[in-house]
Design a protein around this motif. Structure first.
Motif, short mmCIF file in Angstrom:
data_model
loop_
_atom_site.label_atom_id
_atom_site.label_comp_id
_atom_site.label_asym_id
_atom_site.label_seq_id
_atom_site.Cartn_x
_atom_site.Cartn_y
_atom_site.Cartn_z
N MET A 169 0.98 -1.30 0.02
CA MET A 169 -0.13 -0.08 -0.10
C MET A 169 0.79 1.14 0.00
N ILE A 170 0.64 2.01 -1.10
CA ILE A 170 1.40 3.17 -1.14
C ILE A 170 0.57 4.20 -1.18
N ASP A 179 2.65 11.32 3.32
CA ASP A 179 3.06 10.08 2.54
C ASP A 179 2.88 8.77 3.54
N PHE A 180 2.55 7.67 2.87
CA PHE A 180 2.31 6.56 3.75
C PHE A 180 2.95 5.13 2.83
N GLU A 181 3.53 4.28 3.46
CA GLU A 181 4.07 3.18 2.81
C GLU A 181 3.95 1.89 3.82
N ALA A 182 3.16 1.02 3.22
CA ALA A 182 3.15 -0.45 4.19
C ALA A 182 3.58 -1.56 2.89
N ARG A 183 4.40 -2.33 3.65
CA ARG A 183 4.93 -3.49 2.57
C ARG A 183 4.02 -4.75 2.98
N ASP A 184 3.65 -5.62 1.94
CA ASP A 184 3.17 -6.79 2.47
C ASP A 184 4.30 -7.74 3.23
N GLY A 242 -0.45 -8.63 3.99
CA GLY A 242 -0.31 -7.13 4.58
C GLY A 242 -1.13 -6.87 5.56
N VAL A 243 -0.68 -6.21 6.43
CA VAL A 243 -1.26 -5.98 7.93
C VAL A 243 -1.04 -4.29 8.33
N ILE A 244 -2.12 -3.73 8.28
CA ILE A 244 -2.11 -2.16 8.49
C ILE A 244 -2.92 -2.03 9.89
N THR A 245 -2.43 -1.50 10.90
CA THR A 245 -3.19 -1.57 12.13
C THR A 245 -2.89 -0.51 12.80
#
Ligand SMILES: Nc1ncnc2c1ncn2[C@@H]1O[C@H](COP(=O)(O)OP(=O)(O)OP(=O)(O)O)[C@@H](O)[C@H]1O
Ligand SMILES: [Mg+2]
Length: 260
Positions: free
Chosen positions: A1-2, A20-25, A189-192
């Protein structure tokens, strides 16, 4: 997720100021920060619940170009508070998630999801008769049932969660955090969003610390959860301990008081 230059205005107030936000699987990404810093707003902006400007992509695809059914097949969302308006049983709530996801034809997933959350035997109870923590676990079972397999057709599945352990006892907090860590280890991918900084330190691979609608710091727990950054973020003197041999940071309320 970018997400690039994410900006949200609600009413007349700009809540997120082009962050800006970045989350990797394969990783657990935790969003932390004080009340009102914009954590839920960021999650809602990324899941399309509220209007936002900026560029957002999931698994390399522009989110705006994805159909609702495509999004539902790769990501599931648990909001900070959820109201179930109808007298559904627990299994019916979980089936809502299952039927929206790509494995709706695969039987047994709702029951397996309940079991993962320690809710065996709850399937036919009315959702509104459950305790707050039981309802929160049932909601997570719904999310899991939607995106049950962390990887599908070589693509990661994602969970977006807003304070999934806020109503849970310490035992169930670990059950849920272990489950999320497993999901990420298997490629999902977990965004919490998290308030508990100790659980964040133990489980997060990547931490995004927010304040006033902006990102104050991002990095590993060791990089982000420092005395200076936390004291600045929470407007309170906070002292982080790092016991050997793990070096995993932790905070105690007593230590916070001593620091002032
Ligand atoms: N619908 C809305 N209209 C106007 N302002 C809003 C709206 N929703 C949220 N806000 C404001 O946006 C800011 C960020 O709210 P948000 O819910 O994202 O905070 P949060 O970081 O999730 O806080 P908490 O830890 O309390 O859940 C707050 O100041 C809040 O008052
Ligand atoms: Mg919130």
């Amino acid at each position: 997720m970018i997400g690039k230059n994410i900006r949200v205005t609600l009413g007349r107030r700009e809540i997120l100021h082009g962050l800006d936000f970045e989350a990797r699987d394969g990783r657990v990404t935790a969003i932390v920060g004080p009340n009102g810093s914009g954590k839920s707003t960021l999650l809602k902006a990324m899941t399309g619940e509220i209007p936002a400007t900026g560029d957002m992509s999931l698994n390399g695809r522009d989110i705006d170009a994805m159909q609702p059914w495509e999004l539902a097949s790769v990501r599931a969302v648990q909001s900070q508070s959820t109201t179930v308006a109808f007298p559904f049983t627990v299994i019916e709530v979980v089936r809502l998630g299952h039927s929206a996801g790509p494995w709706a034809a695969e039987p047994g997933i709702p029951e397996a999801a309940l079991s993962r959350l320690g809710l065996d035997g709850y399937a036919h109870r009315y959702y509104h008769e459950l305790s707050g923590g039981e309802q929160q676990r049932a909601q997570l079972a719904r999310v899991l049932a939607q995106v049950w397999h962390p990887v599908q057709a070589f693509q990661p599945s994602w969970v977006f969660l807003d304070e999934p352990v806020s109503s849970l006892d310490i035992g169930h907090q670990f059950v849920v955090m272990d489950l999320l860590a497993d999901y990420a280890r298997q490629g999902g991918g977990v965004i919490t969003v998290m308030h508990d900084l100790n659980l964040t330190a133990i489980y997060a691979d990547h931490v995004v610390l927010m304040k006033d609608g902006q990102v104050l710091a991002r990095g590993t727990p060791a990089e982000v959860l420092t005395d200076e950054r936390l004291s600045q973020a929470y407007d309170h003197p906070l002292r982080v301990n790092r016991p050997a041999p793990s070096g995993v940071p932790y905070l105690l309320p007593q230590a916070c008081r001593d620091a002032s």
